[in-house]
Design an enzyme around this catalytic site. Structure first.
Site, PDB file in Angstrom:
ATOM      1  CB  CYS A 335      -1.050   0.005   1.102  1.00 29.39           C
ATOM      2  SG  CYS A 335      -0.714  -1.054   2.499  1.00 29.39           S
ATOM      3  NE  ARG A 364       2.442  -8.762   5.554  1.00 28.00           N
ATOM      4  CZ  ARG A 364       1.112  -8.719   5.407  1.00 28.00           C
ATOM      5  NH1 ARG A 364       0.350  -9.506   6.140  1.00 28.00           N
ATOM      6  NH2 ARG A 364       0.564  -7.895   4.547  1.00 28.00           N
ATOM      7  CD  GLN A 382      -0.561  -8.744   0.281  1.00 25.80           C
ATOM      8  OE1 GLN A 382      -0.107  -7.659  -0.066  1.00 25.80           O
ATOM      9  NE2 GLN A 382      -1.232  -8.916   1.401  1.00 25.80           N
ATOM     10  CG  ASP A 384      -2.292  -5.459  -2.201  1.00 28.84           C
ATOM     11  OD1 ASP A 384      -3.487  -5.305  -1.895  1.00 28.84           O
ATOM     12  OD2 ASP A 384      -1.345  -4.980  -1.558  1.00 28.84           O
TER      13      ASP A 384
END
Length: 644
Positions: A335, A364, A382, A384
RNA sequence: GCCGCCUUAGCUCAGCCGGUAGAGCACCGCAUUCGUAAUGCGGGGGUCGCGUGUUCGAGUCACGCAGGCGGCACCA
């Protein structure tokens, strides 16, 4: 006198304080014999408990589905009694019924061993044979606390102390053994039956908090009959056969090794599966008006400080340093990067909604104990995207997203289960008015897309509510795949702005959304859903061309070329093996289609197609077979829909 | 991260009370060319997860470490 209504509508009068058993006896002797519980105005109660007031009554026998939970709960009590008989000094804590079984948490310094489980199970059967009556007693609060303290049950005493003062304290007695419990229970231990099995040993924290003492949990499964138990055990075995780690190895899809815990090495076949899904997703996103971007893998610490991740998310980040003393981090999320692209140059209200997608690889640092095959990894990609929009566009964007997600899940073979609307948590940012509006928007958007969400009270993120998409796989397990979350905060933090119609600078809202979640996890789910037998459009190898005799080798190669020209993923098996052997091997490898070629096919320019799961064969001219298979292997979004 | 269990050939696994490793499949070679779920024969392959200790001697016993598995906790 009280009046009780039966399920058939009949009503009868009884003395005050009549028991369920007496009521059952008044109806029929055989029913009274089989009865184990009653349901009074919707509440399950002990058969021998006095009924103080009239209402709707139902008498449940042991084979009633709702009695099963009580069987499991009772099994946990029987287990606790067995443990305390065998291991004096062990403290009991809680022992509920759970899906398919039960557990009980014990406090004991010595660990239990697998051998102990065998002994406990045998003792449980003794207790069932003893047929101890389960008797409900109402205790006075202080007396109960004093009693449990006195017998050394500190955890039980703590539970009672924490109960609200007006709560009725009930203790169930089975023989000489007592346990604090809300009930209800079966009339006696005999009714538990013997269709149970202790299954595993695990650690669990007292009250689920890792700061508390670690208890030892023993899990068991319990059923109404031996047949049900056997069926459950086979179900577990079948599920194990679908384990994506096992299939991943057997089908040579991927591996993970010691030096890269939680990091996946994708082998050619697994990567083919990935690419097939990625290509499909890319087409779907293009068609849905998304733009695709790619943002950096590693960014400077100062960047993550600005985004707020350094403060909140640092323990989960892979941080690295350079010889020039820079400190950087692998991105844990996409993001903030997307906001940089949004912020580059000036944005106008005309640009909104801006749907920015990335197949973003994130890292992560997940706790070591949480890693699990492809399902929980440290390096993942992802699907995303972030939708930058005005507040009044949220509803429309949400509705579009719900529709898009549903079609994609369906195309990929997952059955929609439900959509959860996660509402305001107790600890949250933002006014009630903000939450009212945000929740209402997500709700109405879902409804417009034809879905009634299930409310997940208090499950929302700190900043805003979200929608979670829950799908069901082929063996009925549910998975959360897909999420949409509102975010007013990050645009603020990172200074995202656009110029509105009136020339003023405005803040956009961001919708974080993913449909698959991570490719790794989704592929894991997909492998388990199909048990490795993928539909032909997804199968890494779609057709194996297997020869019967080496005389057919040249022709087989020719067939392979023709199939490949149609875009099919083909392998040729020319080995000097019998056709039986080849058919068996490729069937076990779950290849969707085996094209058998013998001397006859070679002479006539044909192939004999055999589909996975069938023993029939279809003989077709090669060119026709190529067209036919190509058609069948076309991804669902590219198939020509028949015109009505 | 915490608790418990596990770790022997590429894979799946056997190896009793300590006496320096074994099967099936896979792989390689030879023979066989055989029409829809395992053709036969032969061969190669192992620092028994890693380390330390006990012992005349350790795959086997003890301790430590790592990884895997099952839970718990975690999961923007």
């Amino acid at each position: 006198m009280i009046e009780l209504q039966f399920p058939d509508g009949a009503a009868r009068s009884y003395e005050d304080g009549v028991t369920g058993r007496a009521v059952a006896e008044s109806l029929s002797k055989s029913l009274a014999k089989k009865a184990v519980l009653i349901r009074l105005d919707g509440e399950l109660r002990d058969l021998d408990r006095a009924i103080e007031a009239g209402g709707k009554i139902e008498i449940l026998t042991r084979d009633h589905p709702d009695a099963l939970e009580t069987i499991r709960h009772d099994a946990s009590h029987v287990m606790a009694q067995a443990v305390q008989e065998l291991f004096p000094g062990v403290q009991v804590t809680i022992g509920p019924a759970i899906e398919d079984g039960f557990y009980y948490d014990f406090a004991r310094d010595e660990p239990f061993s697998l051998d102990d489980l065998v002994k406990i199970e045998a003792r449980m059967k003794d207790i069932v044979d003893r047929d101890e009556k389960l008797v409900r007693e109402v205790w006075e609060r202080d007396a109960a606390i004093a009693h449990f303290k006195e017998i050394g049950e500190a955890y039980k005493a703590e539970i009672i102390s924490d109960l609200p003062v007006d709560e009725t304290i009930t203790v169930y007695r089975q023989g000489s053994w007592k346990d604090l419990c809300l009930g209800p229970h079966l009339p006696s231990t005999r009714h538990v039956g013997k269709a149970f099995k202790l299954t595993k040993l695990a650690g669990a924290y007292w009250r689920g908090d890792h700061r508390n003492a670690q208890l030892q949990r023993i899990y068991g499964t319990a059923w109404a009959s031996e047949d049900d138990l056997a069926a459950y055990l086979t179900r577990i075995e079948e599920a194990e056969k679908r384990d994506h780690r096992r299939i991943g190895k057997a089908q040579d899809l991927f591996h993970i090794q010691e030096e890269g815990r939680g990091m996946v090495f994708w082998h050619p076949r697994g990567w083919t599966l990935w690419r097939t899904i990625e290509a499909y997703m890319r087409r779907k996103l293009d068609a849905a008006g998304y733009v695709e971007v790619k943002t950096p893998q590693v960014l400077d610490r100062t960047f993550w400080e600005k985004s707020g991740h350094w403060e909140k998310y640092r323990p989960n980040m892979f941080v690295c340093e350079t010889v020039e003393d820079e400190v950087l981090s692998l991105k844990p999320m996409n993001c903030p990067g997307h906001v940089q692209i949004f912020n580059f140059g000036q944005r106008s209200y005309r640009d909104l909604p801006l749907r920015m997608a990335e197949f973003g690889a994130c890292h992560r640092y997940e706790p070591s104990g949480s890693l699990h095959g492809l399902m929980r990894v440290r390096g993942f990609t992802q699907d995303d995207a972030h939708i930058f929009c005005r507040e009044d566009q949220i509803e429309d964007e949400t509705e579009r997203f719900v529709r898009l997600t549903r079609t994609i899940h369906a195309d990929l073979g997952m059955t929609a289960h439900h959509i959860a609307l996660a509402t305001r948590p107790e600890i949250r940012a933002g006014s009630d008015a903000f939450w009212d509006k945000a929740e209402a928007t997500l709700l109405s958007a879902s409804r417009k897309a034809g879905v009634e969400p299930v409310i997940a009270e208090g499950d929302g993120a700190f900043y805003a509510p979200k929608l979670d998409f829950i799908v069901k796989d082929a063996i009925g397990r549910t998975w959360t795949c897909g999420t949409l979350q509102l975010d007013y905060v990050l645009p603020e933090r990172l200074g995202a702005e656009y110029v509105a119609e009136d020339g003023s600078k405005q803040r956009p809202v961001m919708l974080h959304r993913a449909i698959l979640g991570s490719f790794e996890r989704f592929l894991g789910i997909l492998i388990e859903n199909y048990g490795g037998a993928f539909p032909i459009w997804l199968a890494p190898v779609q057709v194996v061309i297997a020869t019967i005799t080496s005389d057919a080798s040249d022709y087989a190669q020719d067939v392979a070329r023709q199939f490949e020209a149609q875009g099919l993923r083909v392998e040729v098996d020319l080995r000097n093996e019998k056709i039986n052997y080849k058919v068996r091997e490729h069937s076990l490898a779950k290849i969707p289609v085996i094209a058998v070629i013998g001397r006859k096919e070679a002479e006539l320019g044909q192939v004999a197609l055999r589909r996975l799961g069938s023993t029939d064969q279809t003989i077709l001219p090669t060119a026709e077979a190529a067209r036919f298979l190509c058609d069948e292997a076309t991804p669902p979004d590219l198939k020509q829909r028949p015109v009505d």
